[in-house]
Design a protein around this motif. Structure first.
Motif, PDB file in Angstrom:
ATOM      1  N   GLU A   1       0.963  -1.429   0.064  1.00 48.77           N
ATOM      2  CA  GLU A   1       0.322   0.121  -0.037  1.00 48.77           C
ATOM      3  C   GLU A   1       0.781   1.067  -0.044  1.00 48.77           C
ATOM      4  OE1 GLU A   1      -2.690  -0.346   2.945  1.00 48.77           O
ATOM      5  OE2 GLU A   1      -3.745   2.052   2.569  1.00 48.77           O
TER       6      GLU A   1
ATOM      7  N   LYS B   1      -2.300  -3.705  -3.024  1.00 51.92           N
ATOM      8  CA  LYS B   1      -2.822  -5.274  -3.796  1.00 51.92           C
ATOM      9  C   LYS B   1      -2.475  -5.733  -2.795  1.00 51.92           C
ATOM     10  CE  LYS B   1      -1.295  -7.238  -8.050  1.00 51.92           C
ATOM     11  NZ  LYS B   1      -2.168  -7.341  -8.857  1.00 51.92           N
TER      12      LYS B   1
ATOM     13  N   GLU C   1       3.333  -4.601 -13.803  1.00 50.46           N
ATOM     14  CA  GLU C   1       2.433  -4.341 -12.766  1.00 50.46           C
ATOM     15  C   GLU C   1       2.642  -3.644 -11.792  1.00 50.46           C
ATOM     16  OE1 GLU C   1      -1.714  -4.588 -10.551  1.00 50.46           O
ATOM     17  OE2 GLU C   1      -1.281  -6.110 -11.500  1.00 50.46           O
ATOM     18  N   LEU C   2       3.335  -3.810 -10.675  1.00 50.08           N
ATOM     19  CA  LEU C   2       3.950  -2.889 -10.353  1.00 50.08           C
ATOM     20  C   LEU C   2       5.745  -2.379 -10.091  1.00 50.08           C
ATOM     21  CD1 LEU C   2       3.229  -5.235  -6.968  1.00 50.08           C
ATOM     22  CD2 LEU C   2       2.043  -3.082  -7.390  1.00 50.08           C
TER      23      LEU C   2
ATOM     24  N   ASN D   1       5.132   1.951 -10.802  1.00 54.23           N
ATOM     25  CA  ASN D   1       4.495   2.437 -10.066  1.00 54.23           C
ATOM     26  C   ASN D   1       4.926   3.443  -9.310  1.00 54.23           C
ATOM     27  OD1 ASN D   1       2.033   3.054  -8.125  1.00 54.23           O
ATOM     28  ND2 ASN D   1       1.174   1.764  -8.992  1.00 54.23           N
TER      29      ASN D   1
ATOM     30  N   ASP E   1       4.498   5.521  -7.208  1.00 55.34           N
ATOM     31  CA  ASP E   1       3.769   5.353  -5.613  1.00 55.34           C
ATOM     32  C   ASP E   1       4.262   4.705  -4.987  1.00 55.34           C
ATOM     33  OD1 ASP E   1       1.362   7.392  -6.234  1.00 55.34           O
ATOM     34  OD2 ASP E   1       0.103   6.010  -6.733  1.00 55.34           O
TER      35      ASP E   1
ATOM     36  N   THR F   1      -1.661   2.860  -4.650  1.00 55.44           N
ATOM     37  CA  THR F   1      -2.112   2.424  -4.840  1.00 55.44           C
ATOM     38  C   THR F   1      -1.660   1.149  -3.828  1.00 55.44           C
ATOM     39  OG1 THR F   1      -0.228   2.526  -6.107  1.00 55.44           O
ATOM     40  CG2 THR F   1      -0.077  -0.147  -6.300  1.00 55.44           C
TER      41      THR F   1
END
Length: 785
Positions: free
Chosen positions: A157, A163, A195-196, A199, A201, A161
């Motif tokens: 977190e 997950k 996907e991450l 990211n 964030d 974001t």
């Protein structure tokens, strides 16, 4: 006739033969487990590196660095694999059981299953081939100091974001340390990674890494390339051995324990075989009287002990397999041990045990030649003492008869009781040493060896507090002053300081080494203690660890030259220091490092004003956690315990030793007391005939073992500190340039619990076994001759 005699002998002395069989099982079990552990531990790291396919060198760089192209084109390079690691800077981006994770200190790195450039293993030592979507494996530091188990949910977190992943267990990575101070690696499915990985964030791009796994026969060229780039680091295959120093220390301790247990078992076995043969004077005398030759009698006993040895060795081999797994199990959390040859080693060890027993038996049966048919009717006694006079006199002694008889027995046959005393003392000594080691490696008495000033009460390792200083070293003073202000504002004033580290290429004569330079900044007067020479007092003076002198072929008084950010500086070596940080050079406190970028630290140290007690320090730790909004505030002992990670392992070994001590001590007591009763049958019958009660005889036999165990306790207490200090310093010298450590101990365990355990087992075992004397009657005196 030969086998008929043998068969009757085995039936007639069933109890003694069973006890002897148990000891052979024990000897075989310890021998097989010890040999397997010795071989496994000695080749442990090399074997693990082979299984993991660790390359010749690992090169780490920022993702935008182009050095990978140069490396791929280097001569001598035979293979390059590439892995991208996405950096999650803040541990609080992870949540476990709804709470932010603060159990590890440094940033975590995400890795895709498609970029496994070497072999990684799960908790069951199986190679990880792939990772299911929504699942993760993590190196040990991620789950350190938590109750995290496979199947638990971990939340990522940061910003918008969020997950969740299912934790699949600990991942064993041969090039990554597993202590809480190392950066965890999180292995995940490639789709999850994609996907991450970008990211913003969650991921800090400037701290993400491109890692090259390079196989080459010219590692020196890679090391030379390191000087051409900032933020490019080369680690050789051998350098990763340091990741497992703490594991190997525990392994070597375990190996030493295995060898000591094996020697103990063999010593008792040798004594038992000699004792049982010597007490069979009657049978041997009768056989000689009927005309059986010495050789025939010796073959009879050799065949008997061969049969017992083969059965015992086979059973011991079977028992060694789970024992070896149990002992290595305390070490295998971080490593993969190759146990493919354990069966072979076990078989070889068991065969060796049988051969050793046969050697004992052959040497002991030489006594057969000295016995004659007359011994059969004289109970093996000649009736003559040839001037051998007891130290004690019944007429002049004021002791009760039971005590007198017990002490007189010890003095009349010291050899047999000294052996028992030594075995008991060794068992107790091992327990005491393990307790000392466990306590010392979480004690704040060694905090200066971990680069904490000696007045330190609390250590802070919050990455968010330290990060600004690493990106800009000029912020160091401001950060320390900010913490000092917060301490005063919250009425917990103290002195704030910090150890800082830099890496400099250093030269002396024709030798060059990249060395770690360390100094203490902030409100402290502390300088690392020297064990030789004197502390540096000027900018151009340094003290060094002993390995620096060896690597640079230098000595106190020599001048070394360091490349400090492009500027060549000369330093005079003034002294030698002891430290786990090694090889290291310690600078004077007033040294001006300019704008050089920090390479590392052991955290921020706080010395509270006054002399706060343990409860006050712990209360201040909780306050600081709230003030700084972090859980990474530790007492010095907790910090050392977290850094070494050995204390809990040694505690596990200690508990295992307690169980083994109980088993071994009980068996020795039962075996010896049963042997003594058998040998002293005529004396016991005679004592009963003259009116001594059975209870007094039981107490006499019990008191003998109580005195022996008391002597073992005294011997252990007198020797455990010197021996523990020597071994502890030897062990720590393998990790760093450390000397002069004095072990600490728990008085309750050392002076009460362990001695009471040994004496209690001995007395209980001797008393219960001595009850067998009740089966001997005064009428048995008629069968003496």
């Amino acid at each position: 006739m030969f086998f008929r005699i043998l068969k009757k002998d085995l039936r007639r002395k069933k109890t003694m033969n069973v006890i002897l069989l148990l000891f052979i099982i024990l000897s075989s079990m310890f021998a097989a487990a010890a040999v397997n552990n010795v071989v496994t531990v000695n080749g442990g790291i090399d074997s693990y590196f082979e299984l993991a396919e660790v390359p010749d060198a690992v090169v780490s760089m920022q993702t935008d660095c182009d050095a990978d192209k140069k490396i791929e084109n280097m001569s001598g390079v035979t293979g390059v694999k590439k892995t991208y690691l996405a950096c999650v800077f803040n541990p609080k981006s992870f949540k476990y059981q709804g709470k932010e994770m603060t159990n590890f200190i440094n940033p975590a790195y995400l890795m895709s299953e498609n970029e496994m450039s070497m072999n990684y293993f799960d908790e069951n030592d199986k190679r990880i081939e792939s990772v299911e979507k929504g699942c993760i494996y993590c190196t040990g530091s991620f789950s350190a100091n938590t109750d995290m188990k496979p199947g638990d949910i971990i939340e990522f977190e940061a910003g918008s974001t969020k997950k969740s992943f299912r934790y699949m267990g600990r991942m064993k990575c041969a090039i990554k340390s597993n202590d809480a101070g190392s950066s965890p690696i999180i292995l995940m499915n490639s789709e999850d990674y994609d996907e991450l990985a970008h990211n913003q964030d969650l991921i800090i791009d400037r701290m993400s890494e491109k890692v090259l796994f390079v196989n080459t026969d010219d590692v020196d060229s890679l090391i030379a390339l390191e000087k051409e780039y900032d933020n490019l680091y080369v680690n050789t295959r051998d350098s990763y051995r340091t990741n497992f120093f703490y594991d190997m220390i525990a392994a070597y301790i375990l190996m030493a324990i295995s060898i000591m247990l094996m020697i103990t078992a063999f010593v008792v076995l040798r004594f038992t075989i000699g004792f049982t043969i010597s007490e069979e004077f009657r049978e041997i005398g009768v056989m000689k009287a009927v005309g059986i030759a010495n050789g025939g009698i010796r073959r009879l006993y050799i065949v008997k002990y061969l049969a017992i040895a083969v059965i015992g060795a086979a059973a011991g081999f079977a028992g060694s397999v789970p024992l070896s797994r149990l002992m290595l199990g305390t070490l295998s959390d971080n490593m993969v041990f190759d146990g493919s040859n354990s069966i072979t080693y076990g078989i070889i060890s068991s065969v060796a045990v049988v051969m050793i027993i046969m050697f004992f038996c052959y040497s002991c049966t030489r006594k057969v030649n000295k016995l004659s048919p007359i011994d059969a009717v004289r109970s093996g006694q000649t009736g003559e003492r040839f001037g051998k006079r007891s130290i004690m006199s019944l007429g002049r002694s004021k002791l009760p008869s039971t005590s007198f008889l017990s002490i007189n027995d010890l003095l009349s046959a010291p050899k047999r009781f000294v052996m028992i005393t030594i075995v008991f003392a060794i068992s107790l000594l091992m327990l005491m040493m393990m307790s000392c080691f466990s306590l010392t490696l979480k004690s704040d008495t060694i905090k200066t060896l971990f680069l904490m000033p000696d007045e330190t009460d609390v250590q802070i390792m919050d990455v968010s507090t330290l990060s600004d200083m690493f990106f800009d070293s000029s912020k160091l003073d401001g950060t320390l002053k900010d913490i000092d202000r917060k301490l005063k504002d919250n009425d917990i004033p103290g002195r704030v300081s910090m150890s800082v580290m830099f890496n400099h290429e250093t030269a002396h004569d024709n030798k060059n080494e990249t060395l770690m330079y360390i100094m203490f900044k902030g409100d402290t007067d502390y300088e690392q203690e020297v064990i030789e020479g004197y502390k540096p007092t000027k900018d151009d003076e340094v003290s060094v660890t002993s390995s620096v002198l060896e690597r640079l072929d230098a000595e106190i008084g020599d001048t070394i030259t360091a490349d400090c950010g492009g500027e060549q500086k000369e330093f005079i070596i003034t002294g030698v220091v002891s430290s786990f940080a090694s090889p290291a050079v310690f600078l004077c406190k007033d040294y001006d490092y300019g704008t050089q970028q920090l390479e590392g630290t052991m955290g921020i140290s706080i010395d509270f004003d006054g002399d706060p007690d343990k409860e006050t320090i712990e209360a201040n730790v909780e306050k600081l956690k709230d003030i700084l909004n972090t859980e990474q505030v530790y007492t010095t002992s907790d910090y050392i315990k977290m850094t070494t990670g050995m204390s809990d392992t040694l505690n596990s070994i200690k508990h295992m030793l307690i169980v083994l001590t109980v088993i071994i001590s009980t068996m020795i007591v039962v075996l010896m007391e049963r042997s003594f009763i058998s040998k002293e049958k005529s004396e016991i019958a005679l004592m009963k005939a003259v009116g001594i009660s059975g209870r007094s005889i039981v107490m006499q036999h019990t008191l003998r073992f109580a005195l022996v165990s008391a002597a073992a306790v005294i011997l252990s207490l007198a020797s455990f500190m010197p021996i523990s200090n020597v071994i502890m310093n030897w062990i720590c010298s393998m990790i760093g340039d450390v000397s002069g450590i004095r072990c600490v101990f728990d008085p309750t365990e050392i002076f009460v619990i362990f001695p009471a355990l040994l004496v209690g087992i001995t007395v209980a075992g001797a008393y219960i076994t001595a009850l067998y004397t009740r089966t001997i009657k005064s009428s048995d005196t008629a069968s003496i001759e």
